[in-house]
Design an enzyme around this catalytic site. Structure first.
Site, PDB file in Angstrom:
ATOM      1  N   GLU A   1       0.823  -1.222   0.000  1.00  0.00           N
ATOM      2  CA  GLU A   1       0.000   0.000   0.000  1.00  0.00           C
ATOM      3  C   GLU A   1       0.854   1.270   0.000  1.00  0.00           C
ATOM      4  O   GLU A   1       0.690   2.138   0.866  1.00  0.00           O
ATOM      5  CB  GLU A   1      -0.965  -0.016   1.199  1.00  0.00           C
ATOM      6  CG  GLU A   1      -1.966  -1.145   1.125  1.00  0.00           C
ATOM      7  CD  GLU A   1      -3.071  -1.094   2.181  1.00  0.00           C
ATOM      8  OE1 GLU A   1      -2.965  -0.312   3.147  1.00  0.00           O
ATOM      9  OE2 GLU A   1      -4.050  -1.853   2.038  1.00  0.00           O
TER      10      GLU A   1
ATOM     11  N   GLU B   1      -5.474  -8.508  -0.462  1.00  0.00           N
ATOM     12  CA  GLU B   1      -6.183  -8.270   0.809  1.00  0.00           C
ATOM     13  C   GLU B   1      -7.656  -8.080   0.504  1.00  0.00           C
ATOM     14  O   GLU B   1      -8.028  -7.146  -0.219  1.00  0.00           O
ATOM     15  CB  GLU B   1      -5.649  -7.029   1.538  1.00  0.00           C
ATOM     16  CG  GLU B   1      -4.272  -7.245   2.149  1.00  0.00           C
ATOM     17  CD  GLU B   1      -3.794  -6.084   3.006  1.00  0.00           C
ATOM     18  OE1 GLU B   1      -4.634  -5.439   3.677  1.00  0.00           O
ATOM     19  OE2 GLU B   1      -2.580  -5.820   2.991  1.00  0.00           O
TER      20      GLU B   1
HETATM   21  O1  AHR Z   1      -5.050  -6.081   7.054  1.00  0.00           O
HETATM   22  C1  AHR Z   1      -4.966  -4.941   7.844  1.00  0.00           C
HETATM   23  C2  AHR Z   1      -4.276  -3.778   7.125  1.00  0.00           C
HETATM   24  O2  AHR Z   1      -5.091  -3.338   6.081  1.00  0.00           O
HETATM   25  C3  AHR Z   1      -2.975  -4.106   6.451  1.00  0.00           C
HETATM   26  O3  AHR Z   1      -1.892  -4.009   7.306  1.00  0.00           O
HETATM   27  C4  AHR Z   1      -2.886  -3.058   5.388  1.00  0.00           C
HETATM   28  O4  AHR Z   1      -2.158  -3.480   4.273  1.00  0.00           O
HETATM   29  C5  AHR Z   1      -4.332  -2.722   5.071  1.00  0.00           C
HETATM   30  O5  AHR Z   1      -4.551  -1.361   5.083  1.00  0.00           O
END
Ligand code: AHR
Length: 499
Positions: free
Chosen positions: A172, A291
């Site tokens: 990110e 994610e």
């Molecule tokens: O999964 C929780 C957080 O969400 C992770 O650390 C990040 O990559 C995202 O913003």
């Protein structure tokens, strides 16, 4: 309400990469410490890993796992987690305002993952660090021996290299919250040069460059275009992240966010095609949705807590209690990934244990499977093979985030003489009368039918009872090449057909 649908044995979408059912686990909260690792717990093995948690993980048949972050990785020194445990430094984890003991590092994590037959997908720190540390990390992990870092690994008792293929180039990097966040061009250049160094060592490495943190970021999707213009030829995947919630308590709109995800995939697919054409590139870049999950039940409350707490070690953080509504949502999102398996090759549920996770584990106590464990497990077990197109003609609805959303959410996968259909009736009150024509599968018969239905939308599982779990379904039958029957409102079905 009648719904007609059709599949045809010759109309395929794509082969599904098994890693569509991958997972993510981060050093944060109680995901690692008192999640998968809790020395002294009655269920701990000789390495300190909890056997009860490991068994739930094993049952998911996870092909790959992304590690060690997440936001955590952007200020992480991987070297802190190697060598004798007593000598490892305690550090501040700047991402989650916590203390990191470093008692689990790459070798411990690899022991856990190898034991469960899960491939590692490692993220390098491109926030506070850069090419030098990334290449040292890869040398430690992948080089056989005879060099500084590989011999150091051998001196730590790991003779053979891990040969990790999947590497994430940071996390990110567009997010203002990220340690070492960068503008797109700067990150794209760094990713390109890091990719060059990593490929020099592991030519068949699969490299994942960071897309936007989500599709609501102000720089989305310009970020993807700029980043890919810098590094397209040297990467294999671009990451997508998206978390979902239903704070407004509008179930149909919540389900509509699956359509929104389809648009997100389309948009990034378009950007990939644009950059490929512009660069006259020969290689393909696919999507790594590394994610995804529901995250809102405790999000605001947790955000207030961790931003002001006093650097605790392994605190209770993002321990969402998932509901039956979330089961239906996750089932639908996995359907979308199957339908988009031409573009999405890797997807990681975020995360795996305790932190926004399908598996929970009380410190010193029991482990249990949350409501979202089951659609993830059923898709992982039966959603491998080739995705088939499914045409649907039935009732639809409009909501804030999408229009013309089918009440019937369905995907189909074929493998080795079977077809498995994954079905959600999203209707709040109406039974759907399904007629799914199985063209080309004349002699199909039902091998099994699993169903999750009949729960209050806000029902949850817990350490003492797991009421939300698959049961044997009834009421569906194949007649003259058509799978038909009644689907109760708010129900999830997995039907495996012998064909
Ligand atoms: O999964 C929780 C957080 O969400 C992770 O650390 C990040 O990559 C995202 O913003």
């Amino acid at each position: 309400m009648r719904v007609n649908a059709a599949i045809h044995r010759d109309f395929a979408i794509s082969n599904i990469d098994d890693r569509l059912y991958a997972a993510f686990i981060e050093h944060m909260g109680r995901a690692i410490y008192s999640g998968i690792y809790e020395p002294g717990h009655p269920q701990a093995d000789q390495h300190g890993f909890r056997r009860d948690v490991a068994q739930f993980v094993r049952d998911l048949k996870i092909p790959a796992i992304r590690y060690p972050g997440g936001n955590f990785v952007s200020a992480y020194n991987w070297e802190d987690g190697i060598g004798p445990k007593a000598d490892r430094p305690v550090r501040l984890d700047l991402a989650w305002r916590s203390k990191e003991s470093n008692q689990v590092g790459i070798n411990e994590f690899a022991t856990w993952a190898n034991d469960l037959g899960i491939d590692m997908m490692l993220a390098v720190n491109l926030g506070s660090r850069g090419i030098e540390e990334a290449r040292n990390f890869m040398e430690y992990v992948n080089h056989p021996g005879g060099t500084y870092w590989s011999d150091l690994r051998r001196s730590h008792g790991v003779d053979k290299p891990y040969n990790v293929k999947m590497w994430c180039l940071g996390n990110e990097m567009d997010g203002p919250w990220q340690i070492g966040a960068k503008p797109a061009r700067e990150y794209g250049r760094l990713a390109d040069e890091t990719a060059k160094a990593l490929r020099a060592m592991t030519p068949d490495a699969e490299l994942i460059v960071c897309g936007s943190s989500n599709d609501q970021m102000p720089t989305y999707p310009e970020w993807e275009r700029s980043v890919l213009e810098e590094c397209y030829e040297h990467v294999d995947y671009i990451s997508l992240h998206k978390y979902f919630g239903n704070s407004s308590r509008d179930t149909l709109n919540f389900f509509g966010k699956i359509e929104e995800t389809g648009r997100y995939i389309n948009a990034i697919g378009g950007v990939i095609d644009f950059v490929k054409a512009k660069k006259r590139a020969k290689n393909d870049v696919h999507i790594c949705f590394d994610e995804w999950n529901v995250w809102y039940h405790r999000r605001e409350e947790d955000s207030r807590r961790w931003r002001t707490w006093d650097w605790p070690e392994a605190p209770d953080l993002l321990e969402e209690n998932y509901t039956f509504e979330d089961t239906l949502f996750v089932a639908g999102l996995l359907n979308e990934f199957i339908r988009r398996s031409d573009r999405v090759k890797i997807a990681c549920i975020a995360q795996l244990v305790n932190v926004i996770a399908p598996i929970r584990a009380d410190k010193g106590g029991k482990a249990w499977r949350q409501s979202i464990y089951w659609p993830y497990q059923l898709a992982s077990l039966y959603g491998r093979g080739t995705a088939l197109r499914v045409a649907v003609d039935g009732p639809k609805y409009d909501c804030e985030v999408a229009s013309d959303v089918d009440f019937l959410d369905i995907s189909a996968v074929t493998k080795d003489g079977t077809v498995t259909v994954f079905i959600v009736n999203r209707h709040l009150t109406e039974t759907l009368d399904l007629r799914l024509s199985l063209t080309g599968y004349k002699d199909a018969s039902i091998e099994f039918h699993k169903v999750i239905e009949g729960h209050d939308l806000m029902a949850t599982n817990g350490p003492d009872a797991e009421p939300i779990a698959p049961a044997d379904g009834k009421g569906l039958a194949v007649d003259d090449g058509t799978l038909g029957g009644k689907l109760a409102p708010l129900s999830y079905h997995v039907v495996r057909l012998k064909v």
